[in-house]
Write a protein that holds these residues in place. Structure first.
Motif, short mmCIF file in Angstrom:
data_model
loop_
_atom_site.label_atom_id
_atom_site.label_comp_id
_atom_site.label_asym_id
_atom_site.label_seq_id
_atom_site.Cartn_x
_atom_site.Cartn_y
_atom_site.Cartn_z
N UNK A 137 32.01 8.56 15.48
CA UNK A 137 31.70 7.38 14.68
C UNK A 137 31.01 6.37 15.59
N UNK A 138 30.11 5.58 15.02
CA UNK A 138 29.42 4.54 15.78
C UNK A 138 30.08 3.20 15.48
N UNK A 139 30.52 2.52 16.54
CA UNK A 139 31.16 1.21 16.44
C UNK A 139 30.17 0.19 16.95
N UNK A 140 29.45 -0.48 16.04
CA UNK A 140 28.43 -1.46 16.39
C UNK A 140 29.09 -2.83 16.48
N UNK A 141 28.97 -3.49 17.64
CA UNK A 141 29.72 -4.70 17.93
C UNK A 141 28.80 -5.83 18.37
N UNK A 142 29.22 -7.06 18.08
CA UNK A 142 28.46 -8.21 18.55
C UNK A 142 29.39 -9.37 18.88
#
Length: 309
Positions: free
Chosen positions: A264-269
């Motif tokens: 899974x891709x965990x896109x964070x900012x």
């Protein structure tokens, strides 16, 4: 337990029923080993999620959690979770879960459940900066990245923990923050996550409930990292102390069966950093771009003066 398995997660969310003292239901769970003075915050979130899910029928699925961390939890010690059944409606149900250790409250959350109904569907897209990221199989695992590295406050124990003690393989884009801020000092990053091996059945939970608990468990490991990245603070920086303060999570749609055994891709900012606190936000996507869940967490970030950045 053996290395590079997902057994630590399974052990964390294995609950033992107990006699309630304050509310309607009670369970105990044990926090998992880690090399820090306090237990991993994701243990508490996932254990509370599991406790709340065990209080509803299979027709309702967890769709949101809102949590506060009040005290640090001792590692390897049981936490008692008391579940209050606040509401059971036809379409929605609400639970309050409080975690106690040594008689003191250390964690509280509200969890909401929905039966679901027919309606339109829309999935948010990956942010532009996260589009076209490298195949996770081409990125180094934490163990590979750390194999020949040393420095800062990293010890053999913390190196082993980062490499294989967290149940999940985590591969960073543009690079990890273990010893240095690897890659650009930008306010966003992506982390590919996958359990080291197939997730095991968990007593008292359906596979779908276990998968929700797995997202709640793994989300906390890296959610403050985009804030650390933009501040130029690696985990092994001498004097750095972090702690989870509050946490919110929304589960938008269940992953297909078996999806959590893959990447899974965990896109964070980073959202904000001020007065010793930082707010990070993240979204979980399947490899084909389906948005599964959203996370927001504020944490204490305390860095002693005089260190290098």
């Amino acid at each position: 337990m053996t290395d590079t398995t997902s057994e630590y997660f399974s052990a964390a969310v294995t609950l033992t029923p107990a006699e309630p003292e304050h509310f309607d239901l009670a369970f105990t769970a044990v926090t998992q080993p880690c090399p820090w003075p306090k237990a991993y915050g994701g243990d508490l979130v996932a254990q509370a999620a599991a406790a709340a899910m065990r209080s509803v029928d299979d027709a309702k699925a967890l769709h949101s959690m809102h949590s506060y961390f009040m005290r640090p939890a001792e590692i390897g010690e049981p936490v008692r979770y008391e579940v209050e059944l606040l509401r059971d409606g036809r379409g929605y149900a609400t639970r309050q879960v409080r975690g106690y250790q040594n008689g003191k409250p250390l964690y509280v959350c509200l969890a909401n459940f929905a039966a679901g109904e027919a309606g339109s569907s829309w999935s948010g897209e990956l942010p532009d900066w996260a589009a076209g990221l490298a195949d996770p199989e081409l990125l180094p695992s934490s163990a590979e990245y750390l194999a020949d590295r040393s420095g800062g406050t990293m010890t053999a124990v913390s190196k082993a923990y980062w490499s294989s003690g967290r149940s999940f393989d985590m591969r960073h884009v543009p690079g990890p923050l273990y010893l240095t801020v690897d890659g650009e000092s930008q306010p966003h990053q992506a982390v590919w996550v996958r359990p080291f091996d197939a997730l095991r059945p968990v007593e008292g939970l359906t596979d779908a409930q276990r998968d929700a608990a797995a997202l709640a468990y793994v989300c906390d490991y890296t959610i403050l990292e985009p804030v650390l990245r933009v501040l130029g603070l690696p985990w092994a920086r001498p004097g750095l102390v972090t702690a989870s303060l509050d946490h919110a999570m929304w589960f938008h749609r269940p992953p297909r069966a078996g999806a959590l055994d893959g990447w899974l891709l965990y896109a964070q900012q980073a959202v904000a950093a001020e007065a010793g606190r930082g707010l990070g936000a993240g979204r979980f996507f399947t490899p084909d771009g389906i948005h599964l869940a959203t996370v927001a967490q504020e944490g204490m970030i305390r860095a002693s003066q005089g260190g290098t950045r």
